[in-house]
Design a protein around this motif. Structure first.
Motif, PDB file in Angstrom:
ATOM      1  N   SER A  38      17.512 -40.966 -30.003  1.00  0.00           N
ATOM      2  CA  SER A  38      16.359 -40.995 -30.907  1.00  0.00           C
ATOM      3  C   SER A  38      16.174 -42.330 -31.614  1.00  0.00           C
ATOM      4  CB  SER A  38      16.500 -39.898 -31.966  1.00  0.00           C
ATOM      5  OG  SER A  38      16.469 -38.633 -31.358  1.00  0.00           O
ATOM      6  N   VAL A  39      17.139 -43.215 -31.477  1.00  0.00           N
ATOM      7  CA  VAL A  39      17.053 -44.517 -32.148  1.00  0.00           C
ATOM      8  C   VAL A  39      16.154 -45.429 -31.322  1.00  0.00           C
ATOM      9  CG1 VAL A  39      18.333 -46.507 -32.998  1.00  0.00           C
ATOM     10  CG2 VAL A  39      19.346 -44.223 -33.149  1.00  0.00           C
ATOM     11  N   ARG A  40      15.063 -45.876 -31.930  1.00  0.00           N
ATOM     12  CA  ARG A  40      14.098 -46.739 -31.240  1.00  0.00           C
ATOM     13  C   ARG A  40      14.082 -48.094 -31.931  1.00  0.00           C
ATOM     14  NH1 ARG A  40       7.709 -45.760 -31.485  1.00  0.00           N
ATOM     15  NH2 ARG A  40       7.156 -47.883 -31.033  1.00  0.00           N
ATOM     16  N   ILE A  41      14.237 -49.158 -31.171  1.00  0.00           N
ATOM     17  CA  ILE A  41      14.231 -50.514 -31.709  1.00  0.00           C
ATOM     18  C   ILE A  41      13.139 -51.299 -31.008  1.00  0.00           C
ATOM     19  CG2 ILE A  41      15.560 -52.639 -32.033  1.00  0.00           C
ATOM     20  CD1 ILE A  41      18.090 -50.862 -31.845  1.00  0.00           C
ATOM     21  N   ARG A  42      12.292 -51.947 -31.810  1.00  0.00           N
ATOM     22  CA  ARG A  42      11.224 -52.789 -31.247  1.00  0.00           C
ATOM     23  C   ARG A  42      11.459 -54.220 -31.712  1.00  0.00           C
ATOM     24  NH1 ARG A  42       5.617 -51.885 -33.577  1.00  0.00           N
ATOM     25  NH2 ARG A  42       6.073 -53.742 -34.776  1.00  0.00           N
ATOM     26  N   PHE A  43      11.404 -55.146 -30.791  1.00  0.00           N
ATOM     27  CA  PHE A  43      11.554 -56.565 -31.113  1.00  0.00           C
ATOM     28  C   PHE A  43      10.177 -57.211 -31.180  1.00  0.00           C
ATOM     29  CE2 PHE A  43      15.602 -55.524 -29.092  1.00  0.00           C
ATOM     30  CZ  PHE A  43      16.499 -56.076 -29.985  1.00  0.00           C
ATOM     31  N   ASP A  44       9.892 -57.847 -32.298  1.00  0.00           N
ATOM     32  CA  ASP A  44       8.675 -58.642 -32.441  1.00  0.00           C
ATOM     33  C   ASP A  44       9.090 -60.105 -32.456  1.00  0.00           C
ATOM     34  OD1 ASP A  44       7.061 -56.411 -32.612  1.00  0.00           O
ATOM     35  OD2 ASP A  44       6.942 -56.432 -34.788  1.00  0.00           O
ATOM     36  N   GLU A  45       8.657 -60.830 -31.455  1.00  0.00           N
ATOM     37  CA  GLU A  45       9.028 -62.230 -31.327  1.00  0.00           C
ATOM     38  C   GLU A  45       8.009 -63.103 -32.050  1.00  0.00           C
ATOM     39  OE1 GLU A  45       9.160 -64.705 -27.463  1.00  0.00           O
ATOM     40  OE2 GLU A  45      11.126 -63.736 -27.690  1.00  0.00           O
ATOM     41  N   ILE A  46       8.511 -64.027 -32.846  1.00  0.00           N
ATOM     42  CA  ILE A  46       7.673 -64.929 -33.625  1.00  0.00           C
ATOM     43  C   ILE A  46       7.916 -66.351 -33.127  1.00  0.00           C
ATOM     44  CG2 ILE A  46       7.170 -65.815 -35.943  1.00  0.00           C
ATOM     45  CD1 ILE A  46       8.385 -63.164 -37.003  1.00  0.00           C
ATOM     46  N   GLU A  47       6.865 -67.062 -32.872  1.00  0.00           N
ATOM     47  CA  GLU A  47       6.997 -68.458 -32.448  1.00  0.00           C
ATOM     48  C   GLU A  47       7.363 -69.324 -33.650  1.00  0.00           C
ATOM     49  OE1 GLU A  47       7.001 -69.452 -29.327  1.00  0.00           O
ATOM     50  OE2 GLU A  47       6.617 -67.372 -28.751  1.00  0.00           O
ATOM     51  N   ARG A  48       8.121 -70.381 -33.382  1.00  0.00           N
ATOM     52  CA  ARG A  48       8.623 -71.237 -34.462  1.00  0.00           C
ATOM     53  C   ARG A  48       7.491 -71.878 -35.279  1.00  0.00           C
ATOM     54  NH1 ARG A  48      13.883 -71.418 -33.914  1.00  0.00           N
ATOM     55  NH2 ARG A  48      14.341 -73.201 -35.226  1.00  0.00           N
ATOM     56  N   GLN A  49       6.347 -72.115 -34.661  1.00  0.00           N
ATOM     57  CA  GLN A  49       5.232 -72.725 -35.393  1.00  0.00           C
ATOM     58  C   GLN A  49       4.484 -71.706 -36.252  1.00  0.00           C
ATOM     59  OE1 GLN A  49       5.289 -72.576 -32.005  1.00  0.00           O
ATOM     60  NE2 GLN A  49       3.351 -71.719 -31.284  1.00  0.00           N
ATOM     61  N   ASP A  50       4.845 -70.431 -36.143  1.00  0.00           N
ATOM     62  CA  ASP A  50       4.151 -69.384 -36.883  1.00  0.00           C
ATOM     63  C   ASP A  50       4.879 -68.943 -38.145  1.00  0.00           C
ATOM     64  OD1 ASP A  50       2.131 -69.356 -34.982  1.00  0.00           O
ATOM     65  OD2 ASP A  50       3.088 -67.791 -33.795  1.00  0.00           O
ATOM     66  N   ASN A  53       9.772 -71.742 -43.780  1.00  0.00           N
ATOM     67  CA  ASN A  53      10.752 -71.430 -44.808  1.00  0.00           C
ATOM     68  C   ASN A  53      10.829 -72.617 -45.757  1.00  0.00           C
ATOM     69  OD1 ASN A  53      11.800 -68.838 -44.000  1.00  0.00           O
ATOM     70  ND2 ASN A  53      12.726 -69.884 -42.261  1.00  0.00           N
ATOM     71  N   GLY A  54      10.713 -72.350 -47.038  1.00  0.00           N
ATOM     72  CA  GLY A  54      10.778 -73.422 -48.016  1.00  0.00           C
ATOM     73  C   GLY A  54       9.681 -74.454 -47.845  1.00  0.00           C
ATOM     74  N   THR A  56       8.427 -75.557 -45.034  1.00  0.00           N
ATOM     75  CA  THR A  56       8.550 -76.326 -43.806  1.00  0.00           C
ATOM     76  C   THR A  56       8.475 -75.391 -42.606  1.00  0.00           C
ATOM     77  OG1 THR A  56       9.993 -77.913 -44.914  1.00  0.00           O
ATOM     78  CG2 THR A  56      10.017 -77.935 -42.510  1.00  0.00           C
ATOM     79  N   LEU A  57       7.595 -75.732 -41.659  1.00  0.00           N
ATOM     80  CA  LEU A  57       7.514 -74.947 -40.430  1.00  0.00           C
ATOM     81  C   LEU A  57       8.837 -74.996 -39.697  1.00  0.00           C
ATOM     82  CD1 LEU A  57       4.026 -75.966 -39.010  1.00  0.00           C
ATOM     83  CD2 LEU A  57       4.658 -73.775 -40.028  1.00  0.00           C
ATOM     84  N   GLU A  58       9.229 -73.876 -39.135  1.00  0.00           N
ATOM     85  CA  GLU A  58      10.463 -73.842 -38.356  1.00  0.00           C
ATOM     86  C   GLU A  58      10.393 -74.803 -37.172  1.00  0.00           C
ATOM     87  OE1 GLU A  58      13.564 -72.429 -38.615  1.00  0.00           O
ATOM     88  OE2 GLU A  58      12.873 -72.022 -40.654  1.00  0.00           O
ATOM     89  N   SER A  59       9.211 -74.983 -36.620  1.00  0.00           N
ATOM     90  CA  SER A  59       9.056 -75.903 -35.479  1.00  0.00           C
ATOM     91  C   SER A  59       9.287 -77.361 -35.886  1.00  0.00           C
ATOM     92  CB  SER A  59       7.674 -75.741 -34.853  1.00  0.00           C
ATOM     93  OG  SER A  59       6.669 -76.006 -35.806  1.00  0.00           O
ATOM     94  N   ASP A  60       9.213 -77.665 -37.180  1.00  0.00           N
ATOM     95  CA  ASP A  60       9.443 -79.036 -37.656  1.00  0.00           C
ATOM     96  C   ASP A  60      10.902 -79.287 -38.030  1.00  0.00           C
ATOM     97  OD1 ASP A  60       6.769 -79.598 -37.307  1.00  0.00           O
ATOM     98  OD2 ASP A  60       6.243 -79.209 -39.396  1.00  0.00           O
ATOM     99  N   ARG A  61      11.701 -78.255 -38.034  1.00  0.00           N
ATOM    100  CA  ARG A  61      13.129 -78.411 -38.372  1.00  0.00           C
ATOM    101  C   ARG A  61      13.892 -78.879 -37.144  1.00  0.00           C
ATOM    102  NH1 ARG A  61      14.439 -75.900 -43.310  1.00  0.00           N
ATOM    103  NH2 ARG A  61      12.754 -74.574 -44.052  1.00  0.00           N
ATOM    104  N   THR A  62      14.907 -79.648 -37.365  1.00  0.00           N
ATOM    105  CA  THR A  62      15.719 -80.144 -36.238  1.00  0.00           C
ATOM    106  C   THR A  62      16.985 -79.341 -36.094  1.00  0.00           C
ATOM    107  OG1 THR A  62      16.774 -81.782 -37.656  1.00  0.00           O
ATOM    108  CG2 THR A  62      14.895 -82.485 -36.351  1.00  0.00           C
TER     109      THR A  62
END
Length: 62
Positions: A38-50, A53-54, A56-62
């Motif tokens: 009965s345990v259902r897990i759904r993964f929602d993938e987020i692009e780094r440019q979307d 944090n703080g 700063t876009l994640e896509s701009d972090r090194t």
């Protein structure tokens, strides 16, 4: 029936998702006393440019 939604940055491997799903399912069975099937897990993938944090876009972090 636990429905668990996981948001994560893109780039995780299929094996990482499998391992995570197994661990979360085991925890739901143990803690919530849910039936494993009965345990259902759904993964929602987020692009780094979307996501930022703080200011700063994640896509701009090194």
């Amino acid at each position: 029936m636990p429905n668990i939604t996981v948001e994560l940055l893109s780039g995780r491997t299929l094996d990482q998702r499998r391992e995570f799903a197994e661990a979360v399912t085991a925890a739901a069975v143990e803690i919530l006393k849910a039936r494993r099937a009965s345990v259902r897990i759904r993964f929602d993938e987020i692009e780094r440019q979307d996501v930022a944090n703080g200011g700063t876009l994640e896509s701009d972090r090194t």
